[in-house]
Design a protein around this motif. Structure first.
Motif, mmCIF file in Angstrom:
data_model
loop_
_atom_site.group_PDB
_atom_site.id
_atom_site.type_symbol
_atom_site.label_atom_id
_atom_site.label_comp_id
_atom_site.label_asym_id
_atom_site.label_seq_id
_atom_site.Cartn_x
_atom_site.Cartn_y
_atom_site.Cartn_z
ATOM 1 N N LEU A 17 56.854 14.655 43.282
ATOM 2 C CA LEU A 17 56.339 14.456 41.932
ATOM 3 C C LEU A 17 57.074 13.363 41.173
ATOM 4 C CD1 LEU A 17 55.825 18.177 40.909
ATOM 5 C CD2 LEU A 17 54.052 16.496 41.433
ATOM 6 N N LEU A 18 58.386 13.219 41.421
ATOM 7 C CA LEU A 18 59.148 12.258 40.647
ATOM 8 C C LEU A 18 59.131 10.864 41.254
ATOM 9 C CD1 LEU A 18 62.269 14.366 39.656
ATOM 10 C CD2 LEU A 18 60.281 13.801 38.263
ATOM 11 N N ARG A 19 58.979 10.744 42.553
ATOM 12 C CA ARG A 19 58.904 9.425 43.168
ATOM 13 C C ARG A 19 57.487 9.187 43.628
ATOM 14 N NH1 ARG A 19 59.335 10.301 48.761
ATOM 15 N NH2 ARG A 19 59.884 12.441 49.237
ATOM 16 N N PRO A 20 57.089 7.929 43.812
ATOM 17 C CA PRO A 20 55.703 7.631 44.161
ATOM 18 C C PRO A 20 55.266 8.258 45.471
ATOM 19 C CG PRO A 20 56.774 5.693 43.293
ATOM 20 C CD PRO A 20 57.834 6.739 43.446
ATOM 21 N N ILE A 87 47.587 17.955 42.310
ATOM 22 C CA ILE A 87 49.037 17.975 42.521
ATOM 23 C C ILE A 87 49.412 18.869 43.691
ATOM 24 C CG2 ILE A 87 51.239 18.679 41.512
ATOM 25 C CD1 ILE A 87 50.210 17.791 38.820
ATOM 26 N N PHE A 88 48.882 20.096 43.727
ATOM 27 C CA PHE A 88 49.189 20.988 44.845
ATOM 28 C C PHE A 88 48.694 20.400 46.166
ATOM 29 C CE2 PHE A 88 49.453 24.773 41.804
ATOM 30 C CZ PHE A 88 50.836 24.809 41.880
ATOM 31 N N LEU A 89 47.565 19.727 46.137
ATOM 32 C CA LEU A 89 47.026 19.133 47.358
ATOM 33 C C LEU A 89 47.925 18.028 47.891
ATOM 34 C CD1 LEU A 89 43.236 19.138 46.493
ATOM 35 C CD2 LEU A 89 44.255 20.169 48.535
ATOM 36 N N ARG A 90 48.453 17.198 46.985
ATOM 37 C CA ARG A 90 49.320 16.128 47.488
ATOM 38 C C ARG A 90 50.685 16.666 47.903
ATOM 39 N NH1 ARG A 90 49.343 13.231 41.815
ATOM 40 N NH2 ARG A 90 51.360 13.805 40.908
ATOM 41 N N GLN A 128 48.410 7.408 42.901
ATOM 42 C CA GLN A 128 48.957 6.563 43.967
ATOM 43 C C GLN A 128 49.717 7.357 45.011
ATOM 44 O OE1 GLN A 128 51.239 3.611 41.786
ATOM 45 N NE2 GLN A 128 49.498 2.200 41.762
ATOM 46 N N VAL A 129 50.279 8.481 44.606
ATOM 47 C CA VAL A 129 50.986 9.320 45.571
ATOM 48 C C VAL A 129 50.051 9.728 46.701
ATOM 49 C CG1 VAL A 129 52.144 11.524 45.925
ATOM 50 C CG2 VAL A 129 52.627 10.178 43.877
ATOM 51 N N SER A 130 48.871 10.221 46.346
ATOM 52 C CA SER A 130 47.922 10.654 47.373
ATOM 53 C C SER A 130 47.414 9.480 48.193
ATOM 54 C CB SER A 130 46.754 11.401 46.724
ATOM 55 O OG SER A 130 47.204 12.615 46.150
ATOM 56 N N SER A 131 47.250 8.327 47.569
ATOM 57 C CA SER A 131 46.826 7.138 48.316
ATOM 58 C C SER A 131 47.852 6.776 49.379
ATOM 59 C CB SER A 131 46.623 5.958 47.362
ATOM 60 O OG SER A 131 45.541 6.183 46.492
#
Length: 470
Positions: A17-20, A87-90, A128-131
């Motif tokens: 959550l805190l980093r990309p 969020i939970f998914l990523r 972008q995290v999920s990407s």
């Protein structure tokens, strides 16, 4: 126990959550590259955690892998309860990728891909995290173009996106595009993740000494944070071991591989690296023992190849034949999953078997992953099949950046020798035995014999000339 699990859950959640993104599923060269990048907030959390831990912090390892399946089950339950939570998914996708790197189950990559796609479907923008997780999952499946397409519209203001794009471009063999991307990172604050990408670029473009220094610094930085994943820390030790091997620094190479086991006992790349090192030194019983340990965890073609070579050297022809049969089975399963292993083409070519298939695999690799190692594999396979013009073209592309890899230089030199290009043969073979006098279990002696015929008045480095460059 419950408090420990809760603590691991909190830390692993914060890391996503805190980093990309943790882009560790990258495939850098012949091994799966790991780039673990941490935000300043996570580093602050790490420092604070060190203050309340027992002494000898440098000897401690964050044992996140011990709770991986439990963490996944918790997030799976959270996703079931809140199916519309991106969020939970990523978070779940990230954990699947971590378990894939730890145990090698390709189904975890598919699960990660699905979870990342669901997260993006729910939140297509500002996600972008999920990407990055999706790109990493695709990269692990050798879907390099698809991984690149996922990030094509991403902002280059995000240094982690830039690092990931640079890594993908290296896999595709576009080193010019990689160089441009890395220039964008020059103004960023140095961190171990970006430095790992830069070190790989330096390694591939003929700057092995600089790559070693940079990666060694990155390894030390990663070791300084307790919350660095155990597998990630081990990967940095494995990669420094790989580069030490390339430079002929065998004592340090073995040390780094052994250190990785202390951090993460089942790191398959360390077993394979040690098997290669022992084979190059003709320590055949050691090579057999370490290869067997690695194969118990994950039967990779490369590791199986070292086992077969060790069995042959020890006179166990029946065992070697059985291992070769197993290589065929593993190769078939990889093909079913759509992942073509160029290590199979290398094994077939070096052993003079299934040569048309080796050439077919090598050509397929170049079509989807045109890096210097794909070109080198094609060059050697084409030569083994008597396709000398194709071999020459591929060898020229494999060595066009001056990659300081003795095996690449040897292949190019032998192809030049066969084609009557005396000066090119001398140049390449001399570089091979100078870079690493023991780069392979049989080729160095062959290189020295050819050089002795071409330039009988000159002596060339032998195995006893190996020293340390760090």
């Amino acid at each position: 126990m419950h408090l420990r699990i809760l603590w691991v859950l909190v830390l692993t959640s914060l890391l996503v959550l805190l980093r990309p993104c943790d882009t560790q599923a990258l495939s850098l060269g012949y091994t799966n590259g790991k780039l673990g990048t941490y935000s300043s907030a996570v580093q602050l959390l790490t420092v604070n955690s060190k203050q309340i831990l027992p002494v000898q912090q440098s000897d401690l390892v964050f044992p996140d892998y011990l709770e991986r399946s439990h963490i996944i089950s918790v997030y799976e339950e959270k996703v079931a309860q809140s199916p519309d939570s991106s969020i939970f998914l990523r978070l779940l996708a990230d954990q699947y990728l971590r378990r894939f790197r730890e145990i090698g189950d390709i189904d975890d990559v598919l699960r990660a891909e699905q979870a990342a796609r669901r997260s993006l479907a729910i939140q297509p923008r500002h996600n972008q995290v999920s990407s990055m997780l999706l790109a990493s999952a695709l990269l692990s499946q050798h879907q390099f173009r698809s991984a690149l397409n996922v990030l094509n519209n991403s902002s280059l203001d995000n240094p982690n996106i830039v690092s990931l794009l640079a890594s993908i471009q290296m896999e595709l063999g576009d080193y010019e595009a990689t160089h441009k991307l890395l220039q964008n990172l020059a103004k960023e604050e140095s961190n171990s993740g970006h430095n790992a990408v830069l070190a790989r670029y330096l390694e591939l473009t003929g700057n092995l000494a600089s790559a070693r220094q940079l990666l060694d610094e990155a390894m030390q930085e990663m070791d300084s944070f307790y919350t660095t994943s155990a597998e990630t820390r081990a990967w940095f030790h494995v990669r420094t071991g790989d580069l030490a091997f390339a430079a002929g620094d065998f004592a340090l190479s073995e040390q780094r591989y052994r250190e990785s086991f202390d951090l993460f006992p089942r790191h398959i790349a360390a077993f394979t690296g040690l098997a290669r090192l022992y084979a190059a030194q003709h320590r055949w019983q050691d090579a057999l023992n370490i290869a067997n340990q690695g194969i118990e965890l994950m039967p990779l073609v490369e590791t199986l190849g070292y086992k077969a070579d060790a069995q042959l050297a020890l006179g166990d022809q029946k065992g070697a034949a059985e291992t070769e049969d197993l290589i065929g089975v593993v190769a078939y399963l990889s093909k079913v999953k759509g992942i073509y292993d160029r290590a199979l083409a290398v094994y077939y070519t070096e052993h003079g078997i299934h040569l048309p298939e080796a050439l077919q695999i090598a050509r397929s690799e170049v079509a989807v992953r045109d890096d210097v190692y794909a070109e080198d594999t094609l060059a050697w396979a084409a030569a083994a099949n008597g396709q000398w013009e194709e071999a020459q073209r591929a060898a020229q592309r494999a060595t066009r950046f001056g990659t300081e890899d003795a095996l690449l230089q040897f292949h190019a030199g032998m192809i030049a020798f066969h084609l009557g290009n005396r000066e090119e043969a001398i140049k390449r073979l001399t570089q091979a035995v100078s870079l690493n006098p023991q780069f392979h279990h049989k080729y160095p002696e062959q290189a020295r014999q050819v050089l002795a015929n071409l330039v009988p008045s000159v002596s060339f480095p032998t195995a006893n000339a190996i020293g340390s460059s760090l």
